[in-house]
Every structure is written in C-alpha cells, then in structure tokens.
Design an enzyme around this catalytic site. Structure first.
Site, PDB file in Angstrom:
ATOM      1  N   CYS A  96       0.809  -1.217   0.000  1.00 21.40           N
ATOM      2  CA  CYS A  96       0.000   0.000   0.000  1.00 21.40           C
ATOM      3  C   CYS A  96       0.846   1.274   0.000  1.00 21.40           C
ATOM      4  O   CYS A  96       0.501   2.251  -0.668  1.00 21.40           O
ATOM      5  CB  CYS A  96      -0.956  -0.007   1.191  1.00 21.40           C
ATOM      6  SG  CYS A  96      -0.208  -0.535   2.738  1.00 21.40           S
ATOM      7  N   HIS A 142      -2.124   6.498   4.481  1.00 19.60           N
ATOM      8  CA  HIS A 142      -0.663   6.484   4.583  1.00 19.60           C
ATOM      9  C   HIS A 142      -0.131   7.779   3.978  1.00 19.60           C
ATOM     10  O   HIS A 142      -0.524   8.182   2.884  1.00 19.60           O
ATOM     11  CB  HIS A 142      -0.078   5.299   3.808  1.00 19.60           C
ATOM     12  CG  HIS A 142      -0.272   3.973   4.466  1.00 19.60           C
ATOM     13  ND1 HIS A 142      -0.868   3.815   5.681  1.00 19.60           N
ATOM     14  CD2 HIS A 142       0.073   2.712   4.054  1.00 19.60           C
ATOM     15  CE1 HIS A 142      -0.886   2.528   6.008  1.00 19.60           C
ATOM     16  NE2 HIS A 142      -0.316   1.852   5.040  1.00 19.60           N
TER      17      HIS A 142
END
Length: 342
Positions: free
Chosen positions: A127, A252
C-alpha cells in the site's frame, strides 16, 4: 464474468466489494471466500447478499477471475490452486510480487505490464509503494528518478481490523489521563504492549513498521526499494526509507526527497502532476493535504512541492492516500478491469 473474492470479510475485501459495485464491474456470478469461522455468513455484494464459502479447488472451478487479499501464507497455498482451475488472479498479498513473470502493477503507472504476465497472476504492490508511485511516476517519466529518501506515516488500518480496534481502545482508555501520559517517560508502567504493537499506538508514533531484518531495515522499507525498482523498471534506483506507524485510522502519508537525473523544477513537477491520473494536487502544490482529507476517496493527494535548496536536481514533496482504497482495493479492481478488457 465469473468472479471470486478471496478474503471478502476483511477490511480490504469489503472495500473491494464496494468498489466493484461503484464502478459497475461486469459480474455474471460472484463467489466470496473466507475462513472457516465466516462460512455461511451472508455479506452485501454488488449482486446482493452472498454466503461465504471456503476456498477449495472445486469452489474455484468456472471462475474467470479471482481477487485475493489474504495473508502471504494463504496466498501461496491457494493462488496456485486458482491458477490450476483456470482463473486469472489479482493478488494483493506479497507472496508473488517479486517473482519473475508475475507483473507488479499500479494501474496508473505500468498497466501494460499486465499483458506481459507469464503466469495467470498479477500482483498489486504494498500500500505504501502504491500511494507513493502513483504520485512519483509522472515525474519519473519526465526526468528519471535516481534516488529517493522517504519517511512514511502509516495508518493502523494497515494492520487490519485488529489495528483499528487497538487504536480505538487505547484512545478511549487515555481519556482523562493526558497529564500522566504527557510524562510517560517518567512512568514506564504506562508504556504497555497491546495485541498488535509492543507499545501504545494512541498518542504515540512507532518508528518501525513491518518485521525487522538483520541489517536493521524493516520489511516495509525493503518493499519500498524492491517494488519501486520493479514497477518503474529502474533496477538502479536507490531508496532510503524509514517506515513509521502513526495513530491514524486510514491514510498512509509520506515525506519524500526525490533526486532526479537532471533538472526538474517544482513548477514543472506541479504542472505534470496536475494532469496525472489518480493524483490531486493541493493548492497548486503549496497545500498541506492530510490523511483525513484523503480517506475514503480515490486520488492520491500531493502537496508541499518545493525545490530542495541544499541539492541540485532534487525536490521535496508530501504525498498521502487511502491505504485501503488506492493502496489496495481500488488498484485490484482497476487491474481486474484491465484483464477484462484484454
């Protein structure tokens, strides 16, 4: 299209099903696979409620495509079985990412690699890599990147439901204890391990995401290096990364120092990113987009774009994106769409 989703009850699996519906993915039949404890459980899908079943060779028969989001050991066990049953597999695990003949693909970056596969597996990157390269690849096409220094700020949802629950419990337990926690260094009894992390994550940052290798790097940091090289077809790319877990539910974020092989100004970078697919530039590059602003939406957000005054041919920028969507589920569905269009 006969479709399967393996890992359908996880946080990413749920996002996959929602995105399939939102993008009107063509489905003739849908089978959802889960662990034994979820067998028989009915979940909402784009074709209505469907009961979860166990993965087996017989259950894979007749499927054209399977999207997989499970732990690496389960992926290694079941993906070859799905291949043998004749399905193309879109894999969100790390099990086959670095295997020759298995393309590692970010849909906006290297979609043509899907058609070059030697096996019926197409892998999605980690990710963090996914969010980062969605933003950096448009710049790499203009002037190749030679080195990047990355500090990541990774959400707890990267550890699944357990990570989300641990943060929520610790935030609640900390209410009214702000003074004590503000002096926790004097009170080591307050610094206790949880079920997911060895120290509290609420009100804290943990400067180690992933498992630790003998050279002091973590698995997350190694993925940023090796996956970036494979996706960008840049085997000499140098990457220095420090991956940090932060008390954020979803999203993130990364502070990135990027060195190029030649000149690339901040203005030119902003111009290129403003028209790049999957990227949303904040305030003409001067903005400071946060993880909250990127949570629940598809684009990767980019801001704080500026020339590095300490070194030639180098930029600093900030990147943030939803690790469950673009970082996993959305990319998997985008790759499935590419396979369908072949």
């Amino acid at each position: 299209m006969n479709l399967g989703v393996l890992g359908a009850t996880g946080v990413v699996g749920e996002e996959v099903l929602a995105i399939l519906a939102a993008r009107s993915f063509p489905i003739d039949e849908l089978r959802v696979f889960a662990s034994e404890r979820s067998v028989g459980r009915k979940i909402n899908t784009p074709v209505g409620e469907v009961a979860c079943i166990l993965p087996t060779a017989a259950a894979f028969a007749g499927l054209d495509l399977i999207i997989v989001d499970v732990e690496d050991d389960l992926a290694r066990e079941w993906i070859p079985v799905a291949e043998a049953a004749g399905a193309v597999v879109i894999d969100n695990s790390a099990a086959f990412r670095m295997e020759p003949g298995v393309p590692l693909v970010v849909a906006e970056v290297n979609p043509k690699d899907v058609g070059a596969r030697k096996r019926n597996i197409v892998s999605c990157p980690n990710c963090t890599t996914m969010v980062l390269l969605t933003a950096l690849a448009p710049l790499h096409r203009i002037t190749p990147i030679t080195r990047m220094v990355v500090s990541t700020y990774q959400a707890v949802s990267g550890a699944g439901r357990a990570g989300i629950a641990e943060l929520a419990r610790q935030w609640e337990a900390g209410v009214g204890r702000e003074v004590d926690l503000g002096q926790a260094g004097k009170h080591p009894e307050l610094i206790t391990s949880g079920q997911v992390w060895d120290r509290p994550i609420a009100g804290n940052v943990i400067p180690r995401a992933g498992s630790l290798a003998s050279d002091g790097t973590t698995s997350e940091e190694a993925k940023l290096l090796h996956e970036s090289r494979k996706i960008l077809h840049a085997p000499e790319l140098r990457v220095a990364a420090t991956c940090v877990r932060v008390p954020v539910y979803v999203g993130h974020s990364m502070s990135v120092n990027v060195e190029f092989s030649g000149p690339l100004s901040a203005a030119a970078a902003v111009s290129a990113l403003s028209s790049a697919p999957g990227v949303l530039v904040s305030d003409n590059g001067t903005g400071a987009p946060t993880a909250l602003e990127g949570a629940g939406i598809d684009p990767v957000l980019v801001g704080r774009v500026r020339d590095d005054l300490s070194q030639a041919n180098t930029l600093n920028l900030w990147v943030t994106g939803d690790n469950l969507r673009k970082g996993a589920a959305l990319n998997a569905v985008q790759l499935a769409e590419i396979v369908v269009a072949e």
